[in-house]
Design a protein around this motif. Sequence first.
Motif, PDB file in Angstrom:
ATOM      1  N   SER A  47     -57.333  75.345  -6.142  1.00 27.40           N
ATOM      2  CA  SER A  47     -57.374  76.516  -7.028  1.00 27.40           C
ATOM      3  C   SER A  47     -57.982  77.722  -6.314  1.00 27.40           C
ATOM      4  CB  SER A  47     -58.157  76.200  -8.297  1.00 27.40           C
ATOM      5  OG  SER A  47     -59.475  75.787  -7.984  1.00 27.40           O
ATOM      6  N   ARG A  48     -58.951  77.476  -5.435  1.00 24.40           N
ATOM      7  CA  ARG A  48     -59.551  78.571  -4.658  1.00 24.40           C
ATOM      8  C   ARG A  48     -58.604  79.001  -3.552  1.00 24.40           C
ATOM      9  NH1 ARG A  48     -63.843  81.551  -3.700  1.00 24.40           N
ATOM     10  NH2 ARG A  48     -64.719  81.802  -1.618  1.00 24.40           N
ATOM     11  N   GLN A  49     -57.952  78.058  -2.906  1.00 27.33           N
ATOM     12  CA  GLN A  49     -56.986  78.386  -1.850  1.00 27.33           C
ATOM     13  C   GLN A  49     -55.866  79.274  -2.382  1.00 27.33           C
ATOM     14  OE1 GLN A  49     -55.434  75.116   0.425  1.00 27.33           O
ATOM     15  NE2 GLN A  49     -57.363  73.996   0.287  1.00 27.33           N
ATOM     16  N   ALA A  50     -55.472  79.037  -3.635  1.00 27.75           N
ATOM     17  CA  ALA A  50     -54.371  79.792  -4.237  1.00 27.75           C
ATOM     18  C   ALA A  50     -54.681  81.282  -4.358  1.00 27.75           C
ATOM     19  CB  ALA A  50     -54.036  79.213  -5.614  1.00 27.75           C
ATOM     20  N   LEU A  51     -55.958  81.662  -4.311  1.00 28.76           N
ATOM     21  CA  LEU A  51     -56.333  83.074  -4.409  1.00 28.76           C
ATOM     22  C   LEU A  51     -55.977  83.841  -3.145  1.00 28.76           C
ATOM     23  CD1 LEU A  51     -59.823  82.634  -6.094  1.00 28.76           C
ATOM     24  CD2 LEU A  51     -57.681  83.309  -7.192  1.00 28.76           C
ATOM     25  N   GLY A  52     -55.815  83.135  -2.041  1.00 23.71           N
ATOM     26  CA  GLY A  52     -55.412  83.775  -0.788  1.00 23.71           C
ATOM     27  C   GLY A  52     -56.582  84.327   0.002  1.00 23.71           C
ATOM     28  N   GLY A  53     -56.561  84.097   1.307  1.00 23.10           N
ATOM     29  CA  GLY A  53     -57.554  84.665   2.206  1.00 23.10           C
ATOM     30  C   GLY A  53     -58.932  84.026   2.141  1.00 23.10           C
ATOM     31  N   LYS A  54     -59.066  82.870   1.516  1.00 22.26           N
ATOM     32  CA  LYS A  54     -60.374  82.226   1.391  1.00 22.26           C
ATOM     33  C   LYS A  54     -60.661  81.405   2.648  1.00 22.26           C
ATOM     34  CE  LYS A  54     -60.749  84.011  -2.564  1.00 22.26           C
ATOM     35  NZ  LYS A  54     -61.372  85.297  -2.597  1.00 22.26           N
ATOM     36  N   THR A  55     -61.874  81.567   3.193  1.00 24.86           N
ATOM     37  CA  THR A  55     -62.249  80.860   4.415  1.00 24.86           C
ATOM     38  C   THR A  55     -63.446  79.943   4.210  1.00 24.86           C
ATOM     39  OG1 THR A  55     -63.658  82.695   5.103  1.00 24.86           O
ATOM     40  CG2 THR A  55     -61.374  82.705   5.906  1.00 24.86           C
ATOM     41  N   ARG A  56     -64.128  80.046   3.053  1.00 23.95           N
ATOM     42  CA  ARG A  56     -65.314  79.236   2.785  1.00 23.95           C
ATOM     43  C   ARG A  56     -65.245  78.637   1.389  1.00 23.95           C
ATOM     44  NH1 ARG A  56     -67.151  83.703   5.620  1.00 23.95           N
ATOM     45  NH2 ARG A  56     -68.364  83.176   7.488  1.00 23.95           N
ATOM     46  N   CYS A  57     -65.938  77.493   1.216  1.00 27.18           N
ATOM     47  CA  CYS A  57     -66.091  76.929  -0.121  1.00 27.18           C
ATOM     48  C   CYS A  57     -67.052  77.845  -0.896  1.00 27.18           C
ATOM     49  CB  CYS A  57     -66.611  75.494  -0.038  1.00 27.18           C
ATOM     50  SG  CYS A  57     -68.247  75.328   0.705  1.00 27.18           S
ATOM     51  N   VAL A  58     -67.135  77.649  -2.195  1.00 25.16           N
ATOM     52  CA  VAL A  58     -67.963  78.527  -3.027  1.00 25.16           C
ATOM     53  C   VAL A  58     -69.441  78.505  -2.611  1.00 25.16           C
ATOM     54  CG1 VAL A  58     -68.788  78.964  -5.377  1.00 25.16           C
ATOM     55  CG2 VAL A  58     -66.370  78.503  -4.972  1.00 25.16           C
ATOM     56  N   PRO A  59     -70.062  77.330  -2.405  1.00 25.84           N
ATOM     57  CA  PRO A  59     -71.480  77.362  -2.006  1.00 25.84           C
ATOM     58  C   PRO A  59     -71.709  78.099  -0.683  1.00 25.84           C
ATOM     59  CG  PRO A  59     -70.871  75.159  -2.734  1.00 25.84           C
ATOM     60  CD  PRO A  59     -69.603  75.949  -2.645  1.00 25.84           C
ATOM     61  N   CYS A  60     -70.866  77.844   0.313  1.00 22.15           N
ATOM     62  CA  CYS A  60     -71.037  78.511   1.612  1.00 22.15           C
ATOM     63  C   CYS A  60     -70.778  80.010   1.496  1.00 22.15           C
ATOM     64  CB  CYS A  60     -70.125  77.883   2.665  1.00 22.15           C
ATOM     65  SG  CYS A  60     -70.661  76.224   3.159  1.00 22.15           S
ATOM     66  N   GLN A  61     -69.807  80.408   0.673  1.00 19.61           N
ATOM     67  CA  GLN A  61     -69.534  81.828   0.480  1.00 19.61           C
ATOM     68  C   GLN A  61     -70.715  82.512  -0.183  1.00 19.61           C
ATOM     69  OE1 GLN A  61     -66.915  83.559   1.673  1.00 19.61           O
ATOM     70  NE2 GLN A  61     -67.798  85.450   0.893  1.00 19.61           N
ATOM     71  N   SER A  62     -71.351  81.822  -1.136  1.00 19.98           N
ATOM     72  CA  SER A  62     -72.537  82.384  -1.793  1.00 19.98           C
ATOM     73  C   SER A  62     -73.656  82.608  -0.789  1.00 19.98           C
ATOM     74  CB  SER A  62     -73.024  81.458  -2.908  1.00 19.98           C
ATOM     75  OG  SER A  62     -72.061  81.372  -3.925  1.00 19.98           O
ATOM     76  N   PHE A  63     -73.913  81.603   0.072  1.00 17.13           N
ATOM     77  CA  PHE A  63     -74.933  81.759   1.109  1.00 17.13           C
ATOM     78  C   PHE A  63     -74.566  82.897   2.058  1.00 17.13           C
ATOM     79  CE2 PHE A  63     -76.019  77.150   0.319  1.00 17.13           C
ATOM     80  CZ  PHE A  63     -77.276  77.414  -0.186  1.00 17.13           C
ATOM     81  N   PHE A  64     -73.302  82.985   2.429  1.00 20.62           N
ATOM     82  CA  PHE A  64     -72.830  84.023   3.346  1.00 20.62           C
ATOM     83  C   PHE A  64     -73.072  85.414   2.766  1.00 20.62           C
ATOM     84  CE2 PHE A  64     -69.383  86.840   4.784  1.00 20.62           C
ATOM     85  CZ  PHE A  64     -69.628  86.840   6.141  1.00 20.62           C
ATOM     86  N   GLU A  65     -72.747  85.579   1.483  1.00 23.06           N
ATOM     87  CA  GLU A  65     -72.918  86.889   0.837  1.00 23.06           C
ATOM     88  C   GLU A  65     -74.393  87.269   0.684  1.00 23.06           C
ATOM     89  OE1 GLU A  65     -70.667  86.780  -2.793  1.00 23.06           O
ATOM     90  OE2 GLU A  65     -68.755  86.735  -1.719  1.00 23.06           O
ATOM     91  N   LYS A  66     -75.258  86.283   0.565  1.00 22.57           N
ATOM     92  CA  LYS A  66     -76.695  86.546   0.452  1.00 22.57           C
ATOM     93  C   LYS A  66     -77.346  86.731   1.813  1.00 22.57           C
ATOM     94  CE  LYS A  66     -77.132  83.973  -3.821  1.00 22.57           C
ATOM     95  NZ  LYS A  66     -77.616  82.737  -4.447  1.00 22.57           N
ATOM     96  N   GLY A  67     -76.593  86.461   2.882  1.00 24.90           N
ATOM     97  CA  GLY A  67     -77.131  86.606   4.237  1.00 24.90           C
ATOM     98  C   GLY A  67     -77.985  85.425   4.661  1.00 24.90           C
ATOM     99  N   VAL A  68     -77.818  84.294   4.003  1.00 26.32           N
ATOM    100  CA  VAL A  68     -78.580  83.093   4.323  1.00 26.32           C
ATOM    101  C   VAL A  68     -77.809  82.284   5.343  1.00 26.32           C
ATOM    102  CG1 VAL A  68     -79.540  80.951   3.387  1.00 26.32           C
ATOM    103  CG2 VAL A  68     -79.593  83.039   2.021  1.00 26.32           C
ATOM    104  N   HIS A  69     -78.477  81.903   6.418  1.00 27.94           N
ATOM    105  CA  HIS A  69     -77.839  81.082   7.439  1.00 27.94           C
ATOM    106  C   HIS A  69     -78.348  79.662   7.308  1.00 27.94           C
ATOM    107  CE1 HIS A  69     -76.224  84.644   9.301  1.00 27.94           C
ATOM    108  NE2 HIS A  69     -77.421  85.198   9.223  1.00 27.94           N
ATOM    109  N   ARG A  70     -77.409  78.724   7.188  1.00 33.53           N
ATOM    110  CA  ARG A  70     -77.797  77.327   7.026  1.00 33.53           C
ATOM    111  C   ARG A  70     -77.710  76.594   8.336  1.00 33.53           C
ATOM    112  NH1 ARG A  70     -75.139  74.619   1.980  1.00 33.53           N
ATOM    113  NH2 ARG A  70     -73.257  74.776   3.147  1.00 33.53           N
TER     114      ARG A  70
END
Length: 70
Positions: A47-70
Amino acid sequence: MGDWLDHAKAIEELERERCIQAQLARPRPSGPSRSHCLDCDDEIPASRQALGGKTRCVPCQSFFEKGVHR
């Protein structure tokens, strides 16, 4: 007494509209999505892939947007 409340509400509404317009103006990812997350290599849900251009799962995208490096 209501004058300052009316003024504060008007400012808040203008700021909200400005923020919405700024978000809508941001470039959106396009093209095919990855099947697995760029960061954790977990599968990205179809369902997320269908949106197009997605490169991260939701948790990783959230961390990425917050600038958190895991």
